[in-house]
Design an enzyme around this catalytic site. Sequence first.
Site, PDB file in Angstrom:
ATOM      1  CG  ASP A  38      50.512  27.914  13.340  1.00 45.10           C
ATOM      2  OD1 ASP A  38      51.211  28.915  13.546  1.00 45.10           O
ATOM      3  OD2 ASP A  38      50.587  26.896  14.059  1.00 45.10           O
TER       4      ASP A  38
ATOM      5  CG  ASP B 178      41.079  25.181  11.447  1.00 39.34           C
ATOM      6  OD1 ASP B 178      42.053  25.370  10.671  1.00 39.34           O
ATOM      7  OD2 ASP B 178      41.008  24.190  12.196  1.00 39.34           O
TER       8      ASP B 178
ATOM      9  CB  VAL C 221      42.989  29.333  19.540  1.00 37.16           C
ATOM     10  CG1 VAL C 221      43.679  30.557  20.121  1.00 37.16           C
ATOM     11  CG2 VAL C 221      43.298  29.206  18.050  1.00 37.16           C
TER      12      VAL C 221
ATOM     13  N   GLY D 288      38.499  21.119  10.640  1.00 38.90           N
ATOM     14  CA  GLY D 288      38.460  22.349  11.441  1.00 38.90           C
ATOM     15  C   GLY D 288      37.579  23.459  10.904  1.00 38.90           C
TER      16      GLY D 288
HETATM   17  P1  IMP Z   1      49.869  25.636   9.216  1.00 40.54           P
HETATM   18  O1  IMP Z   1      50.077  24.680   8.090  1.00 40.54           O
HETATM   19  O2  IMP Z   1      51.043  25.779  10.113  1.00 40.54           O
HETATM   20  O3  IMP Z   1      49.327  26.981   8.762  1.00 40.54           O
HETATM   21  O4  IMP Z   1      48.808  24.965  10.168  1.00 40.54           O
HETATM   22  C1  IMP Z   1      47.469  25.029   9.916  1.00 40.54           C
HETATM   23  C2  IMP Z   1      46.764  23.840  10.538  1.00 40.54           C
HETATM   24  O5  IMP Z   1      47.306  23.502  11.816  1.00 40.54           O
HETATM   25  C3  IMP Z   1      45.322  24.203  10.757  1.00 40.54           C
HETATM   26  O6  IMP Z   1      44.541  23.737   9.678  1.00 40.54           O
HETATM   27  C4  IMP Z   1      44.990  23.510  12.052  1.00 40.54           C
HETATM   28  O7  IMP Z   1      44.535  22.221  11.765  1.00 40.54           O
HETATM   29  C5  IMP Z   1      46.296  23.371  12.788  1.00 40.54           C
HETATM   30  N1  IMP Z   1      46.485  24.418  13.821  1.00 40.54           N
HETATM   31  C6  IMP Z   1      47.409  25.405  13.823  1.00 40.54           C
HETATM   32  N2  IMP Z   1      47.307  26.171  14.912  1.00 40.54           N
HETATM   33  C7  IMP Z   1      46.276  25.663  15.625  1.00 40.54           C
HETATM   34  C8  IMP Z   1      45.675  26.054  16.888  1.00 40.54           C
HETATM   35  O8  IMP Z   1      46.044  27.028  17.566  1.00 40.54           O
HETATM   36  N3  IMP Z   1      44.618  25.292  17.298  1.00 40.54           N
HETATM   37  C9  IMP Z   1      44.162  24.219  16.587  1.00 40.54           C
HETATM   38  N4  IMP Z   1      44.699  23.840  15.416  1.00 40.54           N
HETATM   39  C10 IMP Z   1      45.743  24.557  14.944  1.00 40.54           C
HETATM   40 MG    MG Z   2      43.578  21.819   9.900  1.00 38.14          MG
END
Ligand code: IMP
Ligand code: MG
Length: 175
Positions: free
Chosen positions: A102, A99, A152, A43
């Site tokens: 979240d 990228d 997104v 990403g």
């Molecule tokens: P986290 O571990 O919950 O912070 O998720 C982060 C990962 O989830 C990112 O590296 C993305 O690959 C994926 N991700 C989270 N939200 C989105 C989104 O809105 N669109 C696309 N990928 C996302």
């Molecule tokens: Mg990712």
Amino acid sequence: MDATYLRPLITQEEIAHELKKVASQIKNDYRGKDLVIVMVLKGAVCLVADLIREIDLPFALETVQCSSYGARGTERGELQVIGLDRLHIHNRDCLIVDDIFDSGRTLAFAKASFETRGAARVLTCVLVDKQVPRAAGIVPDFVGFTCPPVFVVGYGLDYRNRYRELPFIGELAEG
Ligand code: IMP
Ligand code: MG
């Protein structure tokens, strides 16, 4: 499934403008350091490609892949950082670039993995910080934009490996 639509949220021009600011913050922070930029595949591909042409510092570029696998395919489970073994990060200043932030689980885990392997300092950079309640214990150090808690795509961000090539960021929704 209903039709999907793409609602533009962050334009190509806004991204280019903001990246210059983020790049200059990184430059100020890492000047004179032994910088290793670590791109989280896939990403961060657009972000890293544009960022490295703006920071005007010497650096080494590396990649890792972060994945989570659960009991069921779609479920978020155990995290894994693939490719860490071949990186030379001991006593070096690492900047992990992803990228989007979240829940923060991915970068919290990646950061801890780098620290365990003896990195001197590990900071994180994301293009987008999603505004969600979280308990990951870290906040990203360099952030381009915040966005609402929607899904997104574009500028490297995907849905099922699609939409990465869009030059802007948009909300993908059903309607
Ligand atoms: P986290 O571990 O919950 O912070 O998720 C982060 C990962 O989830 C990112 O590296 C993305 O690959 C994926 N991700 C989270 N939200 C989105 C989104 O809105 N669109 C696309 N990928 C996302
Ligand atoms: Mg990712």
